[in-house]
Design an enzyme around this catalytic site. Structure first.
Site, short mmCIF file in Angstrom:
data_model
loop_
_atom_site.label_atom_id
_atom_site.label_comp_id
_atom_site.label_asym_id
_atom_site.label_seq_id
_atom_site.Cartn_x
_atom_site.Cartn_y
_atom_site.Cartn_z
N LYS A 108 -10.18 7.53 1.13
CA LYS A 108 -10.48 6.16 0.73
C LYS A 108 -11.96 5.84 0.84
CE LYS A 108 -5.99 3.95 1.63
NZ LYS A 108 -5.19 5.12 2.01
N PHE A 159 1.23 -3.05 4.56
CA PHE A 159 1.51 -4.37 5.11
C PHE A 159 3.01 -4.65 4.97
CE2 PHE A 159 -2.85 -6.67 4.54
CZ PHE A 159 -3.30 -6.06 5.69
N CYS A 164 0.81 -1.23 0.00
CA CYS A 164 0.00 0.00 0.00
C CYS A 164 0.84 1.28 0.00
CB CYS A 164 -0.92 0.01 1.21
SG CYS A 164 -1.81 -1.52 1.47
N GLU A 168 -2.79 5.05 13.49
CA GLU A 168 -2.41 6.29 12.81
C GLU A 168 -2.75 7.51 13.66
OE1 GLU A 168 -2.52 8.28 8.36
OE2 GLU A 168 -3.95 6.67 8.84
N HIS A 189 -3.63 7.68 5.92
CA HIS A 189 -3.73 6.37 5.28
C HIS A 189 -5.16 5.86 5.47
CE1 HIS A 189 -2.24 2.82 3.37
NE2 HIS A 189 -2.55 2.06 4.40
N HIS A 202 -9.55 1.82 -1.54
CA HIS A 202 -8.11 1.63 -1.31
C HIS A 202 -7.50 1.06 -2.58
CE1 HIS A 202 -4.31 0.81 0.31
NE2 HIS A 202 -4.65 0.38 1.51
#
Length: 402
Positions: free
Chosen positions: A326, A390, A162, A305, A294, A331
């Site tokens: 998003k 990830f 990502c 976050e 994010h 995403h």
């Protein structure tokens, strides 16, 4: 060290097939998430996504081209065309040698892989098209953009899940700063909305069945999208010399690794990346007005976050505008940071901060100003774009108003 600016932008994503349409959708808080229209959707548990709708590949590429272009490559090529048209650049001679392209992707030609596995294992075919490898390789988009525009300088693909687009843009920034290039096309693209792509993600149990609601107490996971965006990064002196319209300055970049868990994020890793981007750009904490988070809509990501932002900004944290787009475009995995950078440019250039839609139930562990529901008019001098992938790979870009 050379200063770097953005002089062109292009995109095709679920919100729009170009930048003006996308920005209008971001301002309006439009949600592009809907029912998936893909083969065998009835065999999926997750039946929603943010698709690029109304797209006719034959209107943009010849039949011969399409034998070579996976969907993610098409998105990159269309975005690059738009970005270069806005920048007013063409590359010949030495200028071509001083220009390159670095793009991010996670799945690469996953649609091509999915189609051909079906043909072989389900359809019983014994042969596939001879161009399957050039279609599915992760560097296909970079190579085709380089060929299309005669970019003969640094060219490669970054694949960090990502964070791929943000890492790619950070490397493009470094190329220009170091003097290895004057102009770099950079960003990313993704096209993972196929049966195999969704089925794989279902296994992680992080996907929502009914929508993306970042930072909201009733959130229940992420929603995938597709598309991409490409930008023209250019040495500031080079851009000024040719009278280019400067969209904003790329002021800083940093990356970090959590070195902890393959799927669970670390607040410390995210905080170190944000601090690094500020330090790299010589930016004071109180100069930052907006963070494009994010913000995936998973419980652990949103809380982590939020904690990282508090750790970095301290008493200034409540004064920041923080939003996750998003909830509108989904995403885009490896392409998401590129599309989200458009929201940062809009905040800096137009004074409009995109909202976090779907935020209806406050989470006590997510206590920042997430610009809920509606866009906000406000002056922004510095914006951050966060990407936390990830594998614990973090990449943060800092932009400054031109």
């Amino acid at each position: 060290m050379r200063r770097v600016v953005i002089t062109g932008a292009g995109t095709i994503n679920p919100l729009g097939h170009d930048v003006p349409t996308t920005l209008a959708a971001l301002r309006a808080g439009h949600c592009a998430i809907g029912p998936l229209d893909i083969p065998d959707v009835d065999r999926l548990m997750i039946k929603i996504g943010a698709q690029v709708r109304g797209y006719d590949e034959a209107a943009h590429f010849s039949r011969q081209d399409l034998t070579l272009f996976d969907r993610f490559t098409q998105f990159a090529l269309l975005s690059a065309r738009q970005a270069l048209a806005q920048a007013g650049l063409k590359f010949e001679g030495q200028a071509a040698d001083r220009a390159g392209v670095i793009l991010g992707t996670s799945g690469g030609g996953l649609t091509t892989q999915d189609d051909n596995y079906r043909a072989v294992f389900e359809g019983g075919k014994n042969r596939v098209h001879p161009f399957i490898v050039p279609r599915l390789m992760n560097n296909a988009a970079v190579s085709q953009v380089s060929i299309a525009h005669n970019l003969r300088g640094p060219a490669f693909t970054v694949s960090t899940a990502c964070a791929s687009s943000n890492h790619a843009m950070g490397q493009a920034l470094a190329m220009i700063r170091s003097g290895l290039a004057d102009v770099m096309l950079t960003g990313g693209s993704e096209a993972m909305l196929c049966f195999g792509g969704i089925k794989a993600w279902e296994g992680l149990r992080v996907m929502s069945r009914d929508g993306c609601r970042p930072f909201s107490a009733d959130r229940n996971g992420m929603v995938q999208g597709e598309g991409g965006a490409v930008f023209v990064f250019e040495a500031r002196d080079h851009a000024i010399a040719r009278g280019a319209d400067i969209l904003c300055e790329v002021a800083g970049f940093a990356m970090s690794s959590d070195a902890a868990d393959i799927v669970t994020p670390s607040a410390d890793g995210a905080a170190r990346a944000m601090r690094g981007a500020l330090a790299d750009g010589g930016i004071g904490i109180d100069e930052v007005g907006y963070i494009n988070a994010h913000g995936t809509g998973t419980t652990v990501n949103d809380r982590t976050e939020t904690a990282a932002i508090h750790a970095v900004f301290g008493e200034h944290a409540p004064h920041l505008a923080v939003s996750s787009t998003k909830a509108m475009h989904g995403h885009l995995i490896g392409g998401t940071g590129a599309v989200e950078l458009l929201a940062c440019i809009m905040a800096l250039r137009d004074g409009i901060v995109a909202p976090t839609i779907g935020l209806t139930a406050p989470d006590p562990d997510c206590d920042l100003d997430y610009v809920p529901s509606s866009a906000r008019d406000m002056r922004i001098d510095v914006a951050l774009s966060n990407a936390f992938a990830f594998g614990g790979l973090n990449a943060v870009i800092a932009l400054r108003r031109a």
